[in-house]
Design a protein around this motif. Structure first.
Motif, PDB file in Angstrom:
ATOM      1  N   ASN A 138      65.918  41.732  77.320  1.00  0.00           N
ATOM      2  CA  ASN A 138      66.592  41.116  76.169  1.00  0.00           C
ATOM      3  C   ASN A 138      68.007  41.664  76.032  1.00  0.00           C
ATOM      4  O   ASN A 138      68.212  42.852  75.782  1.00  0.00           O
ATOM      5  CB  ASN A 138      65.793  41.395  74.891  1.00  0.00           C
ATOM      6  N   SER A 145      57.867  35.617  75.812  1.00  0.00           N
ATOM      7  CA  SER A 145      57.308  36.448  74.747  1.00  0.00           C
ATOM      8  C   SER A 145      56.977  35.620  73.513  1.00  0.00           C
ATOM      9  O   SER A 145      55.960  35.859  72.849  1.00  0.00           O
ATOM     10  CB  SER A 145      58.301  37.555  74.392  1.00  0.00           C
ATOM     11  N   ARG A 146      57.812  34.625  73.214  1.00  0.00           N
ATOM     12  CA  ARG A 146      57.544  33.782  72.045  1.00  0.00           C
ATOM     13  C   ARG A 146      56.402  32.806  72.313  1.00  0.00           C
ATOM     14  O   ARG A 146      55.639  32.480  71.409  1.00  0.00           O
ATOM     15  CB  ARG A 146      58.810  33.013  71.665  1.00  0.00           C
ATOM     16  N   LEU A 180      68.664  32.690  69.232  1.00  0.00           N
ATOM     17  CA  LEU A 180      68.489  33.126  70.615  1.00  0.00           C
ATOM     18  C   LEU A 180      69.647  32.652  71.476  1.00  0.00           C
ATOM     19  O   LEU A 180      70.218  33.418  72.262  1.00  0.00           O
ATOM     20  CB  LEU A 180      67.158  32.606  71.167  1.00  0.00           C
ATOM     21  N   GLN A 220      62.531  36.223  76.726  1.00  0.00           N
ATOM     22  CA  GLN A 220      62.324  35.954  75.307  1.00  0.00           C
ATOM     23  C   GLN A 220      61.466  34.711  75.085  1.00  0.00           C
ATOM     24  O   GLN A 220      60.627  34.680  74.180  1.00  0.00           O
ATOM     25  CB  GLN A 220      63.678  35.793  74.615  1.00  0.00           C
ATOM     26  N   GLU A 247      65.456  35.294  61.971  1.00  0.00           N
ATOM     27  CA  GLU A 247      65.736  35.886  63.285  1.00  0.00           C
ATOM     28  C   GLU A 247      64.927  35.283  64.411  1.00  0.00           C
ATOM     29  O   GLU A 247      65.223  35.529  65.581  1.00  0.00           O
ATOM     30  CB  GLU A 247      65.477  37.389  63.227  1.00  0.00           C
ATOM     31  N   ALA A 248      63.896  34.471  64.088  1.00  0.00           N
ATOM     32  CA  ALA A 248      63.082  33.847  65.133  1.00  0.00           C
ATOM     33  C   ALA A 248      63.598  32.471  65.535  1.00  0.00           C
ATOM     34  O   ALA A 248      62.997  31.812  66.388  1.00  0.00           O
ATOM     35  CB  ALA A 248      61.628  33.735  64.673  1.00  0.00           C
ATOM     36  N   PRO A 297      52.812  35.432  72.293  1.00  0.00           N
ATOM     37  CA  PRO A 297      53.065  36.628  71.470  1.00  0.00           C
ATOM     38  C   PRO A 297      51.983  37.684  71.597  1.00  0.00           C
ATOM     39  O   PRO A 297      52.223  38.848  71.264  1.00  0.00           O
ATOM     40  CB  PRO A 297      53.126  36.059  70.044  1.00  0.00           C
ATOM     41  N   ASP A 304      71.039  33.886  61.223  1.00  0.00           N
ATOM     42  CA  ASP A 304      69.974  34.793  60.797  1.00  0.00           C
ATOM     43  C   ASP A 304      69.697  34.634  59.307  1.00  0.00           C
ATOM     44  O   ASP A 304      68.545  34.631  58.859  1.00  0.00           O
ATOM     45  CB  ASP A 304      70.385  36.228  61.104  1.00  0.00           C
TER      46      ASP A 304
END
Length: 259
Positions: free
Chosen positions: A71, A54-55, A215, A51, A209-210, A58, A204
């Motif tokens: 994930n 990926s962040r 996380l 994760q 959610e980011a 992107p 959230d």
């Protein structure tokens, strides 16, 4: 024709005698627990790393694919398959316990059998995320948000309370040591499945959610669920050992002997 004194030839096409061999395995709860916990830790570490990559990148499809495969919060990937496998192992061990104690203690057999069906459903729910289908309709119906952002926890909490009430006679029939460990494993699992899910709903709602905090919460949630299931497996293995001391698992193989 052959003469009266001739000897008939012996056929070599007769079916060969089967050869039997066996493999016996002694299953010990302690090593099983540690091995399962090690696998869970590796999967959770891969989930976090995937994760973060990926962040950080992107635009990378490679990192996006790694994230989807690792994930722990998604369905149909390695962590969800492992979690489902743990719950399935619980269901199978519970069914075996029900058959083991049935001739001696009917109430205990019924309790183990009921839990076997519960864990069979949890296996499907874990892998397919069936509970998430309830979130949007219930959130709209109950007009809730924040800690109840993931509104599926409401009906599951009601069902869990009903199940606990129905199983009280069974729980009272268990030895105190087994009961304590069983409740501890259940508490760890519920803390992750419901408690951390509610915290995740709050994060959230407020942060999006980011958010990195979400996380961390989702990773801890899956970690507690895996840990609770693994502790439950350990309790079931010890219960089987107490019910059948010295029992072994035997695999029998059959092969054809050379002619």
């Amino acid at each position: 024709m052959t003469s009266a004194g001739s000897t008939q030839p012996i056929s070599t096409d007769a079916a060969p005698e089967p050869v039997q061999s066996g493999l016996s395995m002694t299953v010990r709860a302690g090593p099983v627990r540690w091995a399962l916990l090690l696998v869970a830790a590796v999967l959770l570490l891969c989930s976090v790393v995937g994760q973060l990559l990926s962040r950080a990148h992107p635009e990378s499809e490679v990192y996006a694919s790694v994230m989807r495969a690792t994930n722990a919060g998604l369905e149909g990937n390695l962590p969800s398959l492992y979690s489902a496998a743990l719950l399935l192992a619980c269901a199978l061990l519970l069914g075996l316990l029900a058959r083991t104690v049935r001739p001696r203690r009917g109430i205990e057999a019924r309790g183990w059998r009921t839990l076997a069906w519960v864990f069979a459903y949890l296996t499907a729910d874990e892998y397919l995320h069936l509970h998430e289908l309830l979130t949007a309709p219930l959130r709209h119906l109950l007009r809730v948000d924040g800690v109840l952002h993931y509104a599926w926890v409401v009906p599951y909490a009601v069902l869990g309370a009903g199940l606990l009430a129905a199983l009280l006679p069974f729980l009272r029939s268990l030895p105190p040591r087994i009961l304590t460990r069983l409740l501890a494993a259940a508490a760890v699992y519920v803390l992750g499945a419901a408690g951390l899910e509610m915290l995740g709903g709050l994060l959230d709602t407020r942060l999006g959610e980011a958010a990195p905090a979400l996380l961390a919460a989702s990773t801890l949630e899956e970690g507690l669920e895996m840990t609770g299931a693994i502790l439950f497996i350990g309790v079931l293995l010890d219960s089987l050992g107490a019910a059948r001391p010295g029992a072994t698992v035997t695999l029998a193989f059959s092969g054809a002997a050379s002619s």
